[in-house]
Design a protein around this motif. Sequence first.
Motif, mmCIF file in Angstrom:
data_model
loop_
_atom_site.group_PDB
_atom_site.id
_atom_site.type_symbol
_atom_site.label_atom_id
_atom_site.label_comp_id
_atom_site.label_asym_id
_atom_site.label_seq_id
_atom_site.Cartn_x
_atom_site.Cartn_y
_atom_site.Cartn_z
ATOM 1 N N THR A 74 -15.467 21.420 96.058
ATOM 2 C CA THR A 74 -15.915 20.356 96.934
ATOM 3 C C THR A 74 -16.219 19.130 96.090
ATOM 4 O O THR A 74 -15.936 19.095 94.900
ATOM 5 C CB THR A 74 -17.171 20.783 97.719
ATOM 6 N N THR B 69 -26.037 11.651 102.622
ATOM 7 C CA THR B 69 -25.309 12.910 102.701
ATOM 8 C C THR B 69 -23.820 12.617 102.781
ATOM 9 O O THR B 69 -23.403 11.684 103.478
ATOM 10 C CB THR B 69 -25.728 13.709 103.944
ATOM 11 N N ILE C 49 -20.166 14.492 103.666
ATOM 12 C CA ILE C 49 -19.450 15.667 104.179
ATOM 13 C C ILE C 49 -17.975 15.471 103.861
ATOM 14 O O ILE C 49 -17.361 14.503 104.303
ATOM 15 C CB ILE C 49 -19.643 15.827 105.695
ATOM 16 N N GLY D 26 -32.392 18.577 101.715
ATOM 17 C CA GLY D 26 -30.988 18.935 101.784
ATOM 18 C C GLY D 26 -30.496 19.499 100.467
ATOM 19 O O GLY D 26 -30.719 18.910 99.405
ATOM 20 N N THR E 216 -27.142 20.831 98.349
ATOM 21 C CA THR E 216 -25.686 20.769 98.290
ATOM 22 C C THR E 216 -25.197 21.429 97.018
ATOM 23 O O THR E 216 -25.679 21.117 95.924
ATOM 24 C CB THR E 216 -25.195 19.306 98.307
ATOM 25 N N ARG F 170 -23.930 23.858 101.891
ATOM 26 C CA ARG F 170 -24.807 22.766 102.276
ATOM 27 C C ARG F 170 -25.843 23.326 103.243
ATOM 28 O O ARG F 170 -25.490 24.010 104.208
ATOM 29 C CB ARG F 170 -24.035 21.631 102.957
ATOM 30 N N ASN G 223 -29.603 22.185 105.254
ATOM 31 C CA ASN G 223 -30.493 21.064 105.563
ATOM 32 C C ASN G 223 -31.633 21.495 106.468
ATOM 33 O O ASN G 223 -31.469 22.363 107.327
ATOM 34 C CB ASN G 223 -29.710 19.949 106.280
ATOM 35 N N GLY H 133 -26.185 23.745 108.358
ATOM 36 C CA GLY H 133 -25.535 23.997 107.079
ATOM 37 C C GLY H 133 -24.116 24.475 107.240
ATOM 38 O O GLY H 133 -23.625 24.722 108.354
#
Length: 584
Positions: A16, A41, A43, A464, A466, A471, A473, A498
């Motif tokens: 990621t 954040t 994504i 949060g 990561t 992930r 939160n 998450g």
Amino acid sequence: MLIPFLFLLSATPLKTYTMDTLVVVGTRTPTKLSESSRAITVIKDFTTSSLSDALKTALSVNASDRGMSGVQTDLSIRGSTFNQALVLVNGIRVNDPQTSHHNLEIPFMVSDIDRIEILGGSASSIYGPDAFGGVVNIVTRPAGKKFHVSAQISGGTHNTQLRSTNFERENLGVSCENSSSDGYRENTDFKNKTLGAQYSTKLTHTFINYMEKEFGAADFYGQHYAREHTNTLFSGIKLENSRLKTNIYSRIHKDKYTQDTTNSDSPINRHTAYTTGVETQLSTKSFILGTEIISDYLTSNILDDHNVGKFALFGQLKTEVGYGKSKSTGDPAMAGREHKMFFIAGIRADYNSLYGWQTNPRFEFSKGFRSPIKIRASVGHAFRTPSFTELYYNVGNLRGNPNLKPENAWNYEAGIDYTVKNFALMNSVFIRDGSNIIDWVGESDGLLHARNITSDRVKGIETGLTSKILRLNYTYLWAQNMQTAKYIRNRAKQLVSGELKYTLPYGIEASMDGLYKELQDTVKVQGTTYYYVFNGKLSKEFQVTTSIKGKLFIQGMNLLDEVYKDLSLPMPGRGYQVGLKLEM
């Protein structure tokens, strides 16, 4: 029960984004995520089938659906109303001047999206009105130089179908998608069409995108046999070099709402909103200067015709104090942060032809240490002007108010972050002191009137996590309970969300996302307390020929078959989709 867990332990994690990911949403210029002084954040490579489902996995985001597959979604960030969140596409604002119910009608396919950046907290000093509770910036993928073509087909529960294609060559990209469903209950069917084209050169990016949606709007706004038909045309050109950037854009949104399809004499609401804008920004490493001009024009058989002109000047100054290179972690993402402090001061002055001038300042501070720890703090002012619906809608039990004042708020935030390569833990506390907050309030005449509520204080904590595979939160809010207000009472008191992604043996990619939402006490009185939803996906890539590869996938929605409501509407039960994607 132990076998799936043992598979996870022996599996290879998916790749990621890292903490070196560049984000734009917090400062208007590319900044390393590890050096940001705001709670942001990112994504990326999400596996959900809709934009709204992806947003549900983000920190402090409450995305509430009125139907399946994100047919219409209200977006809230840090306890804001759906009107108080700003949506951008590649930095261009797409908020709808008629009503923010249309803000997430983004005319792009999910596969067009490269990443989603979410900024928590006010950002009116950067982006102007509507950046009240936070900002969502949807960053799309540029078309590639090499030849690439892909096609996807899927089907599943409720006769839900999707067909899409994408073509890229020499920086030219064309994509189209068609999706439909019979719906999960009476009058919740939909038909969606999306078409887009883009072309890039070294200094320019041109795009045009169109989306058409027709869907049953059962009980969305009180009428069970209502139907809605919307069209969105979004186009523009970006001119950019190392210092100067200009965006010229246009958004046209048409909304046709039939209140009762079983009655041939049923009233039909027709609205067309036209937004055009020009934005120019000059930036260096330490400062930004810019201007923005926007025209919002509405023609409507219900709201009449209205035009609002907007003009803004904005600036930002960034200062670094100290020097050094990280020796304690050996992490490139920490390089240069060891002794540095970052100070950012920004201000934006907005003129609105209805409300005059509004000035919004902000100040940010962050400090890195020898260890991978960063502290940060910020204070900023935000505002929002009323929508055309809030000002002029007088149908049924709703009464607009042309005397509404703009909303205002001061946002205070402090945080401490722990960041190493491919892992981050972000923790924040925040307070938003709002005044003149707008909502529809029940009064003695039995109608809901658009009013400025005196004040609204929201306090919250969020954390949060990561990593390369996970992930996770958590958000908790303390906020005023307003039982007579139509939308403020829909705030979530607690959010846990998450996503987990892993590669299982035999090259099977697995993912699971989940959401737990606990609503405010005012909603609990109506019989709803909390709900939790889990979704999962399995996919397997394979080679068809030397130049063609494929991917098979199966996706399960609401795996535990949770019975729940969102925005007081029943949501879908357990469902599935299976599909095939081919690309060369």
